[in-house]
Every structure is written in structure tokens, then in C-alpha cells.
Motif scaffolding. Structure first.
Motif, PDB file in Angstrom:
ATOM      1  N   CYS A 363       0.832  -1.214   0.000  1.00  0.00           N
ATOM      2  CA  CYS A 363       0.000   0.000   0.000  1.00  0.00           C
ATOM      3  C   CYS A 363       0.865   1.263   0.000  1.00  0.00           C
ATOM      4  CB  CYS A 363      -0.940   0.022   1.209  1.00  0.00           C
ATOM      5  SG  CYS A 363      -1.912   1.553   1.275  1.00  0.00           S
ATOM      6  N   PRO A 364       0.714   2.142  -1.024  1.00  0.00           N
ATOM      7  CA  PRO A 364       1.571   3.331  -1.108  1.00  0.00           C
ATOM      8  C   PRO A 364       1.321   4.350   0.005  1.00  0.00           C
ATOM      9  CG  PRO A 364      -0.137   3.401  -2.791  1.00  0.00           C
ATOM     10  CD  PRO A 364      -0.220   2.048  -2.147  1.00  0.00           C
ATOM     11  N   VAL A 365       0.162   4.264   0.665  1.00  0.00           N
ATOM     12  CA  VAL A 365      -0.103   5.216   1.748  1.00  0.00           C
ATOM     13  C   VAL A 365      -0.162   4.503   3.104  1.00  0.00           C
ATOM     14  CG1 VAL A 365      -1.194   7.026   0.377  1.00  0.00           C
ATOM     15  CG2 VAL A 365      -2.574   5.124   1.174  1.00  0.00           C
ATOM     16  N   ARG A 366       0.451   3.322   3.151  1.00  0.00           N
ATOM     17  CA  ARG A 366       0.604   2.564   4.396  1.00  0.00           C
ATOM     18  C   ARG A 366      -0.697   2.399   5.181  1.00  0.00           C
ATOM     19  NH1 ARG A 366       5.886   1.355   5.252  1.00  0.00           N
ATOM     20  NH2 ARG A 366       7.469   2.836   4.555  1.00  0.00           N
ATOM     21  N   ILE A 367      -1.742   1.950   4.523  1.00  0.00           N
ATOM     22  CA  ILE A 367      -2.951   1.572   5.264  1.00  0.00           C
ATOM     23  C   ILE A 367      -2.694   0.173   5.836  1.00  0.00           C
ATOM     24  CG2 ILE A 367      -5.438   1.132   5.129  1.00  0.00           C
ATOM     25  CD1 ILE A 367      -5.490   2.968   2.655  1.00  0.00           C
ATOM     26  N   ASP A 368      -3.030  -0.004   7.114  1.00  0.00           N
ATOM     27  CA  ASP A 368      -2.797  -1.304   7.767  1.00  0.00           C
ATOM     28  C   ASP A 368      -3.937  -2.255   7.405  1.00  0.00           C
ATOM     29  OD1 ASP A 368      -4.632   0.307   9.048  1.00  0.00           O
ATOM     30  OD2 ASP A 368      -4.157  -0.414  11.067  1.00  0.00           O
ATOM     31  N   ILE A 369      -4.016  -2.576   6.105  1.00  0.00           N
ATOM     32  CA  ILE A 369      -5.205  -3.261   5.578  1.00  0.00           C
ATOM     33  C   ILE A 369      -5.478  -4.586   6.303  1.00  0.00           C
ATOM     34  CG2 ILE A 369      -6.357  -4.164   3.522  1.00  0.00           C
ATOM     35  CD1 ILE A 369      -4.589  -2.324   1.839  1.00  0.00           C
ATOM     36  N   HIS A 370      -4.448  -5.437   6.445  1.00  0.00           N
ATOM     37  CA  HIS A 370      -4.749  -6.763   6.998  1.00  0.00           C
ATOM     38  C   HIS A 370      -5.140  -6.675   8.468  1.00  0.00           C
ATOM     39  CE1 HIS A 370      -0.614  -6.520   8.419  1.00  0.00           C
ATOM     40  NE2 HIS A 370      -0.749  -7.638   9.097  1.00  0.00           N
ATOM     41  N   GLU A 371      -4.633  -5.656   9.168  1.00  0.00           N
ATOM     42  CA  GLU A 371      -5.057  -5.503  10.567  1.00  0.00           C
ATOM     43  C   GLU A 371      -6.517  -5.046  10.648  1.00  0.00           C
ATOM     44  OE1 GLU A 371      -2.033  -3.142  12.557  1.00  0.00           O
ATOM     45  OE2 GLU A 371      -0.531  -4.416  11.597  1.00  0.00           O
ATOM     46  N   GLN A 372      -6.898  -4.192   9.696  1.00  0.00           N
ATOM     47  CA  GLN A 372      -8.303  -3.774   9.669  1.00  0.00           C
ATOM     48  C   GLN A 372      -9.220  -4.945   9.303  1.00  0.00           C
ATOM     49  OE1 GLN A 372      -9.397  -0.016   8.016  1.00  0.00           O
ATOM     50  NE2 GLN A 372      -7.347   0.831   8.252  1.00  0.00           N
ATOM     51  N   ILE A 373      -8.730  -5.809   8.421  1.00  0.00           N
ATOM     52  CA  ILE A 373      -9.537  -6.996   8.069  1.00  0.00           C
ATOM     53  C   ILE A 373      -9.783  -7.827   9.331  1.00  0.00           C
ATOM     54  CG2 ILE A 373      -9.577  -9.172   6.785  1.00  0.00           C
ATOM     55  CD1 ILE A 373      -7.911  -7.794   4.595  1.00  0.00           C
ATOM     56  N   TYR A 374      -8.734  -7.996  10.116  1.00  0.00           N
ATOM     57  CA  TYR A 374      -8.854  -8.774  11.356  1.00  0.00           C
ATOM     58  C   TYR A 374      -9.851  -8.118  12.319  1.00  0.00           C
ATOM     59  CZ  TYR A 374      -7.597 -11.060  15.719  1.00  0.00           C
ATOM     60  OH  TYR A 374      -7.654 -11.751  16.899  1.00  0.00           O
ATOM     61  N   LYS A 375      -9.773  -6.776  12.395  1.00  0.00           N
ATOM     62  CA  LYS A 375     -10.701  -6.077  13.294  1.00  0.00           C
ATOM     63  C   LYS A 375     -12.150  -6.201  12.826  1.00  0.00           C
ATOM     64  CE  LYS A 375      -7.274  -2.880  15.060  1.00  0.00           C
ATOM     65  NZ  LYS A 375      -6.499  -1.696  14.633  1.00  0.00           N
ATOM     66  N   TRP A 376     -12.335  -6.178  11.507  1.00  0.00           N
ATOM     67  CA  TRP A 376     -13.704  -6.368  10.998  1.00  0.00           C
ATOM     68  C   TRP A 376     -14.212  -7.770  11.348  1.00  0.00           C
ATOM     69  CZ3 TRP A 376     -17.201  -2.996  10.173  1.00  0.00           C
ATOM     70  CH2 TRP A 376     -16.908  -1.750   9.606  1.00  0.00           C
ATOM     71  N   ARG A 377     -13.319  -8.761  11.321  1.00  0.00           N
ATOM     72  CA  ARG A 377     -13.743 -10.119  11.693  1.00  0.00           C
ATOM     73  C   ARG A 377     -14.252 -10.132  13.125  1.00  0.00           C
ATOM     74  NH1 ARG A 377      -9.435 -14.553   9.250  1.00  0.00           N
ATOM     75  NH2 ARG A 377      -9.698 -13.918   7.075  1.00  0.00           N
TER      76      ARG A 377
END
Lengths: 458, 194
Positions: A363-377
Motif C-alpha cells: 500500500c503506497p499510503v501505508r494503510i494497515d489493511i490486513h489488521e483492519q480486516i482482522y478487526k472487521w472479523r
């Protein structure tokens, strides 16, 4: 709203083996091209950090920057409109067209207008909307939404396109030569550019200090949509604001490198002020963005510059196709944006991930995507949005993993089971892990057995 | 409350704790000669580079490059052409132009881009409706990178400006690269002092 069953939709995608194999290869190729480009820039990682910080600064001062943008856009001679949601956005666009007697609209790609479902809204009111980006046009003619935010028809093979064009543009159904197909689209779209009453673009960036709208394309279709008609409408999400022109030096350097692995798009167009005798209208759209800004775990997703790098690298996306997500935004970024729009409808999407973190890494703007996926779970589980089988399995797993004795017994049984169970017991509907793959051979001993035998005495 | 004020109030109430705006350093530019980088960048993106510093006759270069062109429309004094921009009423009148000619204000070595504005074009559609585009560029006016270019705020005061990097292109069908998706089929940059 019906719950999207991503796994079910993916299994249909995989059935078309040639398409699925090509899809996987093509997107991985884009990922590799991105890697080669970033290797050439020693400052790449620092650019990512700066890009992220600029976005975080802007989002935490967003109201001021929106006002600054509006002031400057108005000073430039543009008109600024505000829309709370999709309905207000569509109504504003319709009014602008209707009041000027406009019946045809040529438009460049904009995920926001897809998000607002603007095209069917306008078509129901007798306004012809012509998508002018090749991939987006293919999808429009096939009556399908885009499957990827950068390459909308990437799930289609040339033969699929030949079929769509034969039915809709009257091309030779047997000719699937890519040059022929692209040229057919060029020839059939050009008359629309020449005669359209209005043109529309999205915005990759909206610069507060100058009121400039920046649009990045490779085809030149955005420029053709703007430079011919008398009316230019821009749809832009409020999160697209950046403070200064000099910040484009950071974002433009990263966008196409991340998206397609090219140093820049063929056209990076800066629309500041309408040409003499024409109008420019900018619609600033909220549609759930301010709500997301207030979600302490999830507001970072608003940093997204829609490059698609997370989709290209995602093993689940590459093998399931964008349409299986049943949403405007698919892939990892979709997984963290969509549930904020509709929790129940998109409750399965956070599970369309292996949590490998590759999305976060590119991610070019360093979004912590996989951590957010975990939080959505976690949220899905807390709000009781897990399907029955998954819930039962998780509860059982929780009990077993929480109790060392049960765990060891289960391991021994599983080891024996994997070695000796008949195939029909392993590869059936109840065991999701046994679908489309062979379960790996078990190790001869568990770590605990090895440890007790080798280190246990010391 | 108006929609505008409602949105602004909502955004204000939801904004997370303020984060500082970082300084953006000018990173060390590529040490290779600017023209060499520019040419390589342009060619990579499907453009062509012709250095006419020796001849100085852009008209002749354009005729040599496009011997079959019927309609040449130039926004530059160096190339005459046979379609006067001044006679163009509507942008759509440029539909039949084979070759458009325009002068760039500067180029960017990092990417092989040229900067073109509404004033340079006269009619901005010239850069997109023409089948082919020729851009005159003073090769003394090359900047090392995009960051240096975006530091020149005054250039972005143009009503419209575009970094053009090669011709119109698409790879939307099976990743096959096609030049001339919607806009110009080819882009030739002629190095020529202003």
C-alpha cells in the motif's frame, strides 16, 4: 439486503478455468512490474511514509481543507456542490444536466459514480451515459459492474470482449484480435465525444491551495470528455483532498508505479478553471465518509488513493475475481471499506483473506489493511454475523485451543486421521480446507513429542 | 442546516486528533544526464524523440515524419501547417486533424513527460482529437523530476495543464498494449530551442 456469499461466487469464477488462470497471471504480472519500479527509487519507503503522513494530516484537518478547496475552486470560476449521500449526488448531477437540456453525457472512469449507482439513475431519466474508458465501456456494454478499480474488465478474455462487442457494437464475432477490438471502441466512441452535451470525470486528487482537480488516465478519455462539451461535471469524494500542489510530487510519483508499474500515467491532467464559455461543476460527496472518519479503527482506509496494488497482490482476489465481492470496491481495500457501508450485506468479506499482510506491504499510503480486516472479523463475530458452520467451528476450536490436554488429544487424532481416513471423509462439503486442495502430509511427530524426546530430560 | 454546513459540521466532529503536515524533501535526483533520462522515459511510454537542433527546421521535420498527413494544425510559429487554429469555432472542428503541433513549456527527465497548457494548445482538444501529436521542446528546459516540477507553483496557475507522457494507451484487454486508445496514436517530441 442479501448477504454476499463470497466463497460461493468465487467457486463460480474458478469454474471458468482459462479466465481464472489468466486473471491470476495478469494481476501478478502487475504486482511484479510495481516491484521493479519501486526498486528503482531508493526513497520509495520514505515516500510511502510521507504520503501516509500527508493523508493523515489532511484527514485530521479535513473540514478546513474542504473549505479552502471550495474557496479556490469558486475563485477559479467553478461551482461547488455538496452531497450527503448517493441520492443527493445523483440528483445534483441530474439537475445540472436537465436544466441545460443535456441528453448525452460522456464520462471518464469514476468509482464514486459506480458507488452512487449514478448511471442507471440517469438512464431512467432519459440521459444517455457513455463510459469512455475501454475497460469500463466493455463492462457497461456487458451490463456488469467493473471488477477491478484500475482495470475494470481484467476478468474477461479477448474472446469474451469479442462476444460483447459483436452483440452491442456490431463487430465481427469471430474476430478477437485485440487491436481490432480496441480500434472498434475508438471508432464507435469518437462520435459521442464530438456531440455529447456534457462531460464527466472523477478526481484522483483535489488540491486545496489551488482548487485544482487532477485526473490520471492512460487513454486520454478524460481530456476528451472535458475539452469538447460545454459542461464539465466532477464527482469527488471528500477524502480526495490534498493540501498543496507540491504534494502531487509525492502522490503522482507513487500512483501509477503502484497501480500498473509504470512511472506515470500517459496523461496527468490538471483542471483548474473552465475554458471560456463553458461551465465546471464540482460535486463533493460524503456518502458515509464522515462516518468512517469517526471510526477509530477504520478511518485510515480513507487514505486510499485507489491504485489497486492491494488487489493485484492478494492471493484471494486474484483467484476469486472482483465481481465475487458483490460490491463497488473489491479486494483487500473493498473488504475494509464495504462493511462500513452495509455491515450485514458484506459480513462475509473480511473472511475473504488469508491475513498474509501482502496488501499492507504494497500500500503506497501505508494503510494497515490486513489488521483492519482482522478487526472487521472481530466486529462480525461480536455482532453475530458469522455463518452457522463457521461459528460452530470457531467455538469448538476455541475450546480445544484453550485447553492443552484437549489440544494434544486432538492433534494426535488429527495426525492419525489425516494419514488413515478414507478420502470421502476428508474431502467433503463440511471440510472447507479439503476443497480444491490436497491436505498436506502430517509430520511424523509433533513439536511437543520431539521436544520431550530430545530436550525433555535437560 | 444546508447540506454543505451539515457535512462540514459532521466532518469536524469526527476528525481524529490532529496530525502534523510532514516536510517533503527533494530526494536526490538520478545522476544520469537529463536528456538521456528524458528520452529513455519517453520511449518507454511509447513516445518518439527527434533532435532537430542541427537543422532548426521543424516544418521540414514534421513533413518528413508524416508525409501522408492531409491536415496539419499547429499551435506554434515554427510549424506552419494548413489548418489555422484561429478559424476553429468549436473544438469538434479539429476532428479531421492528422497532425497537431504544440510547444511544451518544459519536460521532466524522470518520466519523459512534457508540460502542455490550454494557452500552448490554443484549443486544448488539439492534443487529443488529432491522430498524431508533435511536441516541440527546448531540451535546455528539462527538470530532473516530478517533485521539482510540482515545486513551481506558478506553472499550475494554468486553467488546464497536462503532463503528457507518450501517446494515448490502453492495456484493458488481456494486458495487450495498444497505442491510440482514444487520444493521439503517436507522440513525437522534437528537441528544438525556443
Amino acid at each position: 439486503m442479501k448477504r454476499i456469499d463470497h466463497a460461493e461466487a468465487s467457486s463460480k469464477f474458478i469454474e471458468a478455468k482459462d479466465n481464472a488462470d489468466f486473471h491470476d497471471r495478469r494481476l501478478w504480472d502487475l504486482r511484479q512490474k510495481r516491484d521493479r519500479e519501486k526498486e528503482k527509487l531508493p526513497e520509495w519507503e520514505e515516500l510511502r511514509t510521507i504520503a501516509s503522513a500527508i493523508k493523515e494530516h489532511t484527514l485530521t484537518h479535513l473540514a478546513d481543507y474542504l473549505e479552502e478547496f471550495e474557496r479556490n475552486a469558486v475563485r477559479n470560476g467553478a461551482t461547488v456542490h455538496w452531497a450527503r449521500d448517493a441520492a443527493e449526488h445523483n440528483e445534483i448531477v441530474y439537475r445540472l444536466l436537465h436544466d441545460r437540456g443535456a441528453r448525452t453525457l460522456v464520462k471518464a472512469k469514476s468509482m464514486l459514480t459506480d458507488e452512487c449507482e449514478m448511471r442507471p439513475f440517469l438512464e431512467r431519466r432519459d440521459i444517455a451515459v457513455i463510459e469512455t474508458d475501454l475497460g469500463e465501456r466493455i463492462q457497461q456494454l456487458d451490463d456488469e459492474p467493473p471488477s477491478h478499480i484500475v482495470v475494470p474488465a481484467v476478468h474477461k478474455l479477448r474472446t469474451d470482449v469479442a462476444e460483447v462487442f459483436a452483440k452491442t457494437l456490431g463487430t465481427d464475432p469471430k474476430n478477437s484480435d485485440v487491436h481490432y477490438l480496441a480500434e472498434s471502441q475508438r471508432q464507435t466512441t469518437r462520435p459521442h465525444f464530438l456531440t455529447a452535451d456534457a462531460g464527466m470525470t472523477g478526481a484522483n486528487f483535489a488540491v486545496a491551495e489551488t482548487g485544482t482537480i487532477v485526473v490520471c488516465t492512460n487513454e486520454g478519455n478524460a481530456d476528451l470528455s472535458v475539452h469538447l462539451p460545454k459542461l464539465h461535471i466532477v464527482s469527488v469524494g471528500i477524502e480526495k483532498i490534498i493540501p498543496k500542489i507540491e504534494h502531487l510530487g509525492v502522490f503522482v510519483r507513487m500512483l501509477s508505479r503502484s497501480a500498473l508499474g509504470s512511472p506515470i500515467t500517459q496523461m496527468t491532467s490538471h483542471f483548474r478553471s473552465p475554458r471560456a464559455g463553458t461551465e465546471m461543476h464540482i460535486v463533493l460527496v460524503d456518502n458515509g465518509r464522515s462516518e468512517r472518519l469517526g471510526m477509530s479503527d477504520f478511518w485510515y482506509s480513507l487514505k486510499c488513493i485507489r491504485c489497486g496494488a492491494c488487489m493485484n497482490t492478494c492471493p484471494v482476489y486474484r483467484r476469486s475475481g472482483g465481481l465475487s465481492y458483490g460490491a463497488t470496491y473489491s479486494g483487500p481495500i473493498g473488504v475494509i471499506i464495504d462493511p462500513a457501508f452495509d455491515l450485514r450485506k458484506y459480513s462475509a468479506l473480511p473472511f475473504a483473506s488469508t491475513l498474509n499482510g501482502s496488501c499492507t506491504a504494497v500500500c503506497p499510503v501505508r494503510i494497515d489493511i490486513h489488521e483492519q480486516i482482522y478487526k472487521w472479523r472481530q466486529i462480525m463475530s461480536e455482532r453475530n454475523q458469522l455463518p452457522f458452520v463457521k461459528k460452530e467451528a470457531m467455538q469448538l476450536a476455541g475450546k480445544v485451543l484453550g485447553n492443552p490436554r484437549l489440544y494434544r488429544a486432538a492433534l494426535a487424532a488429527a495426525g492419525a486421521g489425516l494419514e488413515h481416513l478414507p478420502r470421502f471423509m476428508m474431502y467433503n462439503r463440511l471440510n472447507a480446507w479439503g476443497r480444491q486442495r490436497e491436505v498436506p502430509r502430517t509430520a511424523p511427530a509433533t513439536f511437543r513429542q520431539w521436544y520431550l524426546a530430545n530436550r525433555g530430560q535437560k | 442546516m444546508s447540506t454543505r454546513d451539515d457535512i462540514l459540521a459532521r466532518v469536524r466532529s469526527k476528525q481524529p486528533a490532529p496530525q502534523p503536515l510532514p516536510d517533503v524533501p527533494l530526494f536526490k535526483p538520478d545522476p544520469r544526464p537529463l536528456l538521456e533520462q528524458f528520452e529513455a522515459g519517453l520511449v518507454r511510454m511509447g513516445g518518439k524523440f527527434v533532435n532537430s537542433a542541427g537543422t532548426g527546421d521543424a516544418d521540414a521535420v514534421v513533413r518528413r515524419l508524416f508525409p501522408d498527413a492531409k491536415v496539419i494544425c499547429s499551435a506554434t510559429p515554427e510549424v506552419t501547417g494548413n489548418r489555422l487554429l484561429a478559424t476553429v469555432g468549436l473544438p469538434a472542428d479539429l476532428d479531421d486533424v492528422d497532425v497537431g503541433v504544440v510547444r511544451a513549456a518544459f519536460g521532466v527527465a524522470e518520466t519523459g513527460s512534457v508540460w502542455l497548457t490550454d494557452t500552448a494548445f490554443g484549443v486544448s482538444a488539439l492534443g487529443f482529437l488529432s491522430q498524431h501529436l508533435v511536441v516541440l521542446l527546448d531540451t535546455e528546459r528539462l527538470l530532473p523530476g516530478l517533485q521539482q516540477a510540482y515545486r513551481q507553483r506558478q506553472w499550475f496557475d494554468a486553467r488546464y495543464g497536462v503532463f503528457l507522457t507518450g501517446p494515448s494507451a490502453t492495456a484493458d484487454i488481456e494486458g495487450v498494449l495498444i497505442h491510440g486508445a482514444q487520444g493521439v496514436r503517436s507522440l513525437t517530441v522534437i528537441g528544438m530551442p525556443a
